[in-house]
Scaffold this motif. Structure first.
Motif, PDB file in Angstrom:
ATOM      1  N   LEU A 184      82.560  19.594-120.418  1.00 20.65           N
ATOM      2  CA  LEU A 184      81.498  20.128-119.573  1.00 20.65           C
ATOM      3  C   LEU A 184      81.529  19.438-118.222  1.00 20.65           C
ATOM      4  CD1 LEU A 184      78.812  21.758-119.184  1.00 20.65           C
ATOM      5  CD2 LEU A 184      77.627  19.758-120.088  1.00 20.65           C
ATOM      6  N   LEU A 185      81.496  20.220-117.161  1.00 22.30           N
ATOM      7  CA  LEU A 185      81.433  19.674-115.807  1.00 22.30           C
ATOM      8  C   LEU A 185      79.977  19.661-115.364  1.00 22.30           C
ATOM      9  CD1 LEU A 185      83.767  20.503-112.835  1.00 22.30           C
ATOM     10  CD2 LEU A 185      81.297  20.562-112.516  1.00 22.30           C
ATOM     11  N   TYR A 186      79.509  18.481-114.975  1.00 21.18           N
ATOM     12  CA  TYR A 186      78.126  18.320-114.529  1.00 21.18           C
ATOM     13  C   TYR A 186      78.128  17.753-113.124  1.00 21.18           C
ATOM     14  CZ  TYR A 186      73.338  16.550-114.239  1.00 21.18           C
ATOM     15  OH  TYR A 186      72.062  16.281-113.840  1.00 21.18           O
ATOM     16  N   ASN A 187      77.538  18.478-112.208  1.00 18.20           N
ATOM     17  CA  ASN A 187      77.492  18.077-110.805  1.00 18.20           C
ATOM     18  C   ASN A 187      76.098  17.542-110.487  1.00 18.20           C
ATOM     19  OD1 ASN A 187      77.423  17.967-107.937  1.00 18.20           O
ATOM     20  ND2 ASN A 187      79.031  19.507-107.843  1.00 18.20           N
ATOM     21  N   GLN A 188      76.037  16.249-110.219  1.00 17.85           N
ATOM     22  CA  GLN A 188      74.759  15.608-109.918  1.00 17.85           C
ATOM     23  C   GLN A 188      74.802  15.029-108.509  1.00 17.85           C
ATOM     24  OE1 GLN A 188      73.656  12.021-112.092  1.00 17.85           O
ATOM     25  NE2 GLN A 188      71.565  12.770-112.245  1.00 17.85           N
ATOM     26  N   GLU A 189      74.025  15.636-107.623  1.00 14.39           N
ATOM     27  CA  GLU A 189      73.933  15.184-106.233  1.00 14.39           C
ATOM     28  C   GLU A 189      75.307  15.119-105.577  1.00 14.39           C
ATOM     29  OE1 GLU A 189      71.809  11.508-106.267  1.00 14.39           O
ATOM     30  OE2 GLU A 189      69.923  12.405-106.958  1.00 14.39           O
ATOM     31  N   GLY A 190      76.130  16.130-105.860  1.00 10.94           N
ATOM     32  CA  GLY A 190      77.428  16.228-105.221  1.00 10.94           C
ATOM     33  C   GLY A 190      78.535  15.429-105.878  1.00 10.94           C
ATOM     34  N   ILE A 191      78.232  14.738-106.971  1.00 10.15           N
ATOM     35  CA  ILE A 191      79.243  13.960-107.689  1.00 10.15           C
ATOM     36  C   ILE A 191      79.487  14.610-109.053  1.00 10.15           C
ATOM     37  CG2 ILE A 191      79.824  11.741-108.722  1.00 10.15           C
ATOM     38  CD1 ILE A 191      79.891  11.729-105.703  1.00 10.15           C
ATOM     39  N   VAL A 192      80.762  14.895-109.339  1.00  8.18           N
ATOM     40  CA  VAL A 192      81.119  15.543-110.594  1.00  8.18           C
ATOM     41  C   VAL A 192      81.300  14.514-111.706  1.00  8.18           C
ATOM     42  CG1 VAL A 192      83.056  16.677-111.769  1.00  8.18           C
ATOM     43  CG2 VAL A 192      82.105  17.680-109.699  1.00  8.18           C
ATOM     44  N   GLN A 193      80.741  14.851-112.860  1.00  8.97           N
ATOM     45  CA  GLN A 193      80.954  14.066-114.067  1.00  8.97           C
ATOM     46  C   GLN A 193      81.521  15.010-115.123  1.00  8.97           C
ATOM     47  OE1 GLN A 193      77.037  12.621-114.830  1.00  8.97           O
ATOM     48  NE2 GLN A 193      77.062  11.152-113.134  1.00  8.97           N
ATOM     49  N   LEU A 194      82.579  14.596-115.781  1.00  9.68           N
ATOM     50  CA  LEU A 194      83.204  15.387-116.824  1.00  9.68           C
ATOM     51  C   LEU A 194      82.827  14.810-118.179  1.00  9.68           C
ATOM     52  CD1 LEU A 194      86.740  15.852-115.230  1.00  9.68           C
ATOM     53  CD2 LEU A 194      84.860  17.500-115.271  1.00  9.68           C
ATOM     54  N   LEU A 195      82.202  15.609-119.010  1.00  9.20           N
ATOM     55  CA  LEU A 195      81.750  15.168-120.324  1.00  9.20           C
ATOM     56  C   LEU A 195      82.679  15.756-121.380  1.00  9.20           C
ATOM     57  CD1 LEU A 195      77.942  15.947-119.875  1.00  9.20           C
ATOM     58  CD2 LEU A 195      79.240  13.975-119.059  1.00  9.20           C
ATOM     59  N   ASP A 196      83.383  14.907-122.070  1.00  8.50           N
ATOM     60  CA  ASP A 196      84.322  15.334-123.094  1.00  8.50           C
ATOM     61  C   ASP A 196      83.644  15.207-124.457  1.00  8.50           C
ATOM     62  OD1 ASP A 196      86.338  15.796-124.868  1.00  8.50           O
ATOM     63  OD2 ASP A 196      87.811  14.513-123.865  1.00  8.50           O
ATOM     64  N   PHE A 197      83.156  16.329-124.983  1.00 11.54           N
ATOM     65  CA  PHE A 197      82.432  16.319-126.249  1.00 11.54           C
ATOM     66  C   PHE A 197      83.364  16.054-127.432  1.00 11.54           C
ATOM     67  CE2 PHE A 197      79.467  18.498-123.534  1.00 11.54           C
ATOM     68  CZ  PHE A 197      78.239  18.093-124.006  1.00 11.54           C
ATOM     69  N   ASN A 198      84.619  16.396-127.291  1.00 10.96           N
ATOM     70  CA  ASN A 198      85.552  16.202-128.397  1.00 10.96           C
ATOM     71  C   ASN A 198      85.942  14.733-128.550  1.00 10.96           C
ATOM     72  OD1 ASN A 198      87.241  17.128-130.519  1.00 10.96           O
ATOM     73  ND2 ASN A 198      89.005  17.025-129.164  1.00 10.96           N
ATOM     74  N   GLN A 199      86.232  14.064-127.424  1.00  4.44           N
ATOM     75  CA  GLN A 199      86.654  12.664-127.463  1.00  4.44           C
ATOM     76  C   GLN A 199      85.471  11.702-127.385  1.00  4.44           C
ATOM     77  OE1 GLN A 199      90.155  11.671-126.934  1.00  4.44           O
ATOM     78  NE2 GLN A 199      90.999  13.718-126.755  1.00  4.44           N
ATOM     79  N   GLY A 200      84.295  12.227-127.000  1.00  2.00           N
ATOM     80  CA  GLY A 200      83.133  11.362-126.871  1.00  2.00           C
ATOM     81  C   GLY A 200      83.205  10.433-125.686  1.00  2.00           C
ATOM     82  N   GLN A 201      83.709  10.948-124.535  1.00  2.00           N
ATOM     83  CA  GLN A 201      83.851  10.111-123.350  1.00  2.00           C
ATOM     84  C   GLN A 201      83.294  10.816-122.116  1.00  2.00           C
ATOM     85  OE1 GLN A 201      88.118   9.187-123.403  1.00  2.00           O
ATOM     86  NE2 GLN A 201      87.658   7.193-124.250  1.00  2.00           N
ATOM     87  N   PHE A 202      82.995   9.982-121.115  1.00  2.00           N
ATOM     88  CA  PHE A 202      82.424  10.449-119.862  1.00  2.00           C
ATOM     89  C   PHE A 202      83.286   9.938-118.723  1.00  2.00           C
ATOM     90  CE2 PHE A 202      79.698   8.083-116.717  1.00  2.00           C
ATOM     91  CZ  PHE A 202      79.620   9.100-115.787  1.00  2.00           C
TER      92      PHE A 202
END
Length: 272
Positions: free
Chosen positions: A32-50
């Motif tokens: 899942l790509l989450y854009n917070q205040e112009g900064i992208v965070q990639l959430l990997d639900f399968n591996q459990g990492q951010f």
């Protein structure tokens, strides 16, 4: 209990040798790509990492997914007033890192995978889920409300689903499993009782580490199959410290976890 992700800065990744590939990219199915205040965070639900990207990597990834490689190279060379060759080298390096981490996949790779085999596995797993409940429900849960045996069985099945199929495929299969006519309403007391049953069963499981995602999936499933109400499974994040959490909502009520705890998380996606 929240599903904690490991924070890894993109600059810590090992460098790879650039190559001039021209593939189109998309997010992997459990990312899942989450854009917070112009900064992208990639959430990997399968591996459990951010994974947190810096501002330049954010611009690159956002443009790469939206416009493709060539348009990204042209646009970024103008924005940063540098040569297309330099942008291509940086973009290739970044994309290869993300592909190696299984955060991005090339669309070309999708056509080379045996899709029929994947569909067969999905259908087989769905058949097993339906068969287990069809065989056991008349024996262990003939009444209209789910009992503790049914809830424990579903928690175990959800745990297995997430680990065998990953996040996206599990959600898709369970949604197919509970395709019912959703138009009923349920008394608040029934909802609160179900919520307590799920939390109690999850906390008392002696064998499996039942987390928020298993509780939420089971609550979501039971509300839509036993009671035929339009429950929503929600995913939220909290940045301090970074955590991802799952819970269920129905008509303003929060289920499968403490409402005060869930309110600390900003919803980023939901499943209806």
């Amino acid at each position: 209990m929240s599903y904690l992700f490991t924070k890894i800065n993109i600059k810590q990744f090992p460098k790879t040798q650039p190559n001039n590939n021209h593939h189109s990219y998309q997010l992997n199915q459990d990312v899942l790509l989450y854009n917070q205040e112009g900064i992208v965070q990639l959430l990997d639900f399968n591996q459990g990492q951010f994974y947190a990207l810096d501002r330049i990597a954010t611009v690159m990834v956002s443009s790469l997914l939206d416009q493709g490689i060539e348009a990204t190279i042209t646009n970024l060379s103008q924005i940063y007033e540098t040569t297309e060759e330099e942008i291509r080298s940086d973009l290739t390096e970044l994309s290869e890192v993300l592909v190696n981490k299984k955060l991005l996949i090339t669309r070309d790779s999708l056509t080379t995978k045996p899709q029929y085999l994947q569909q067969f596995i999905n259908n087989f797993f769905l058949y097993i889920l339906k068969l287990i409940i069809a065989l056991f429900r008349p024996l262990i849960n003939p009444q209209s409300d789910p009992n503790s045996l049914t809830i424990n069985l579903l928690l175990t099945l959800s745990w297995l689903s997430f680990r065998c199929l990953g996040w996206s495929r599990t959600i898709t299969l369970w949604q197919e499993w509970h395709q019912h006519h959703i138009n009923h309403t349920v008394d608040k007391q029934i909802i609160e009782t179900l919520d307590q049953k799920i939390k109690k069963a999850a906390a008392s499981n002696p064998l499996l580490p039942i987390m928020c995602k298993e509780r939420a999936l089971v609550g979501y499933h039971l509300l839509r199959t036993f009671y035929h109400v339009p429950a929503t499974l929600k995913i939220g994040i909290n940045n301090d410290p970074f955590e991802v959490h799952a819970w269920v909502e129905y008509e303003g009520m929060i289920l499968t976890d403490d409402p005060t705890h869930c309110q600390q998380f900003t919803p980023v996606t939901n499943y209806k």
